[in-house]
Design an enzyme around this catalytic site. Structure first.
Site, short mmCIF file in Angstrom:
data_model
loop_
_atom_site.label_atom_id
_atom_site.label_comp_id
_atom_site.label_asym_id
_atom_site.label_seq_id
_atom_site.Cartn_x
_atom_site.Cartn_y
_atom_site.Cartn_z
N ARG A 189 0.84 -1.20 0.00
CA ARG A 189 0.00 0.00 0.00
C ARG A 189 0.88 1.25 0.00
NH1 ARG A 189 -5.51 -0.29 1.73
NH2 ARG A 189 -6.11 -2.31 2.58
N GLY A 216 -0.53 0.72 7.86
CA GLY A 216 -1.72 0.60 8.70
C GLY A 216 -2.74 -0.41 8.22
N VAL A 241 -21.41 -6.87 12.00
CA VAL A 241 -20.86 -5.62 12.54
C VAL A 241 -20.68 -4.56 11.46
CG1 VAL A 241 -18.90 -4.59 13.74
CG2 VAL A 241 -19.72 -6.86 14.41
N GLU A 250 -30.53 -10.07 6.01
CA GLU A 250 -29.69 -11.04 6.71
C GLU A 250 -30.21 -12.45 6.51
OE1 GLU A 250 -27.33 -13.36 8.66
OE2 GLU A 250 -26.79 -11.23 8.45
N HIS A 273 -18.88 7.37 40.93
CA HIS A 273 -20.27 7.79 40.72
C HIS A 273 -20.29 9.26 40.31
CE1 HIS A 273 -24.59 8.15 41.40
NE2 HIS A 273 -24.33 9.28 42.05
#
Length: 469
Positions: free
Chosen positions: A37, A41, A187, A207, A448
């Site tokens: 490339r 990465g 995903v 799907e 919290h």
């Protein structure tokens, strides 16, 4: 025979490859990395994890502003306009910065970048750059195959990157489609479908299975689909695509029930094919090195990521296991340490998975279904609607689910749906790495108000002692 040119040669500069190269160099090994490339990465930084997250974040902000959601918080805006060119520009800027950062790290750690794709010519030699007419033969004592994966094609469907696109093409759409059909409810399809839905596209997900997100916990799959429907994404589950025809810049998708039945057609401006990924081993000439692949096209490795040939190692998407950047990175560190004579280990039972939609979806360890197959379990769930920080942030959707062994109380799996699930899952992964019980998590003090308090409450719910429900 001449001496080796390098102690370690890594083939591929994706997350696993570049990490392996840098770690090997840090350990004092003369290291090179072959990558064809123009930028380092791999898929992750160039056309995968990073650019998709840049679009997910930008589209989420646009949707918040355009939908009027901010008005409920006292932030009133005038007319909101989408500048898709600017949205793409910030994506490209993120990619440029991060890929350039890897090149800097190579120089800093004295990793030599061999520019070109590599193919084996023997067990310890490869030719780099023959594809661009600048072939160079390199001999290395250790060769690490880290070539990653590419999009799995759908038989009979041609990806033209104009009307019918894969995940790379879906990042580059020059205009918002009126109707985008996503083939695959995993995903990648859900993340990129969410991007284009937020900026105005009608999105239909087709799907083959009866639920989205195969491999995720059953409760998570059901809840996620419900939330995506509420966001305006349409679903056709239990449905298979039998053909895609393109005419006049439009697509006609033919579908039918997976179990058989009458066919129907769907008209769309764009079609995204997102049915999975496959290992990149074509072109490596593995036969010259004495290597073969298994039935799934993967290179089998041992515990230390060694292949059947001494001196050749493999990591990441080309070996069995989930195709995830963080898995590849951990394997990159481990394989470099093993080559250096240290002990590099990856616990493949604890590789977290994250879907970067809104809310995010994350999980680690066993699903409830898988855990039940192994023995008696206890399950604790806590709704984010009961979490004070989620409540004040107007993020009531989702839950935390903790699954533990009924006898030992050791945590077997944690599943989360909430805005910060991808960050929160790290606590669960670390706790499980140390063999934590649900009681250990329940009695660990959590700051919290934070979303992470929901993990504590879910752990308390395992033994029936949650406070805020």
């Amino acid at each position: 025979m001449a001496e080796y040119d390098f102690d370690v040669l890594v083939i591929g500069a994706g997350p696993g490859g570049y990490v392996a190269a840098i770690r090997a160099a840090q350990l004092g090994l003369k290291t090179a990395c072959a990558e064809g490339r123009e930028t380092l990465g791999g898929t992750c930084l160039n056309v995968g994890c990073i650019p998709s997250k840049a679009l997910l974040h930008a589209s989420e902000l646009y949707n918040e502003a355009a939908s009027g959601a901010l008005a409920k918080l006292g932030v009133k805006l005038g007319s909101v306009e989408l500048d898709l060119d600017a949205m793409h520009a910030q994506r490209k800027d993120a990619v440029k910065g991060l890929t350039g950062g890897i090149e800097y790290l190579f120089k800093k750690n004295k990793v030599e970048w061999l520019k070109g794709y590599a193919a084996f010519t023997g067990k310890d030699t490869v030719q780099v750059g023959a594809n661009n007419g600048e072939g160079r033969t390199v001999r290395a004592k250790n060769i690490v195959i880290a070539t990653g994966s590419s999009v799995t094609p759908l038989p009979g469907v041609t990806v033209d990157q104009q009307v019918v696109v894969d995940s790379t093409g879906a990042l580059e759409l020059a205009k918002v489609p009126e109707h985008l059909v996503v083939i695959g409810g995993g995903v990648i399809g859900l993340e990129l479908g969410s991007v284009w839905r937020r900026v105005g596209a009608k999105v239909t997900v087709v799907e083959y299975l009866d639920q989205i997100l195969p491999g995720f916990d059953g409760d998570v799959r059901k809840e996620a689909q419900k939330l995506f429907k509420k966001q305006g994404i349409e679903f056709k589950t239990g449905t298979k695509v039998t053909g895609v025809a393109v005419d006049g810049g439009k697509a006609t998708i033919t579908v039918e029930p997976a179990k058989g039945g009458a066919a129907e057609t769907i008209e769309a401006d764009n079609v995204l094919v997102a049915i999975g990924r496959r290992p990149n081993t074509d072109g490596l000439n593995l036969e010259a090195a004495g290597l073969t692949v298994n039935a799934r096209g993967q290179i089998e490795v041992g515990h230390e990521f060694e292949t059947a040939v001494d001196g050749i190692w493999a990591i990441g998407d080309v070996v069995p296991g989930p195709m995830l950047a963080h898995k590849a990175e951990d394997e990159g560190i481990a394989v470099a340490e093993n080559i250096a004579g240290l002990t590099g280990i990856v616990n493949h039972d604890l590789i977290p998975s994250v879907v970067y939609t809104m809310p995010e979806i994350a999980g680690v360890g066993l699903t409830e279904e898988a855990a039940k197959e192994k023995g008696e379990i206890k399950v604790g769930k806590f709704p984010m609607a009961g979490n004070s920080r989620a409540k004040t942030n107007h993020e009531p959707d989702g839950f935390v689910k903790v699954i533990s062994d009924a006898k030992t109380d050791r945590v077997l799996g944690v599943w989360i749906i909430t805005s910060l699930a991808g960050t929160m899952i790290a606590q669960a992964t670390q706790a499980m790495e140390f063999g934590a019980t649900s009681e250990d998590i329940a009695y660990t003090c959590h700051a919290h108000p934070t979303h992470s308090e929901a993990i504590k409450e879910a752990a308390m719910a395992v033994t029936g002692k949650p406070i805020h429900i």
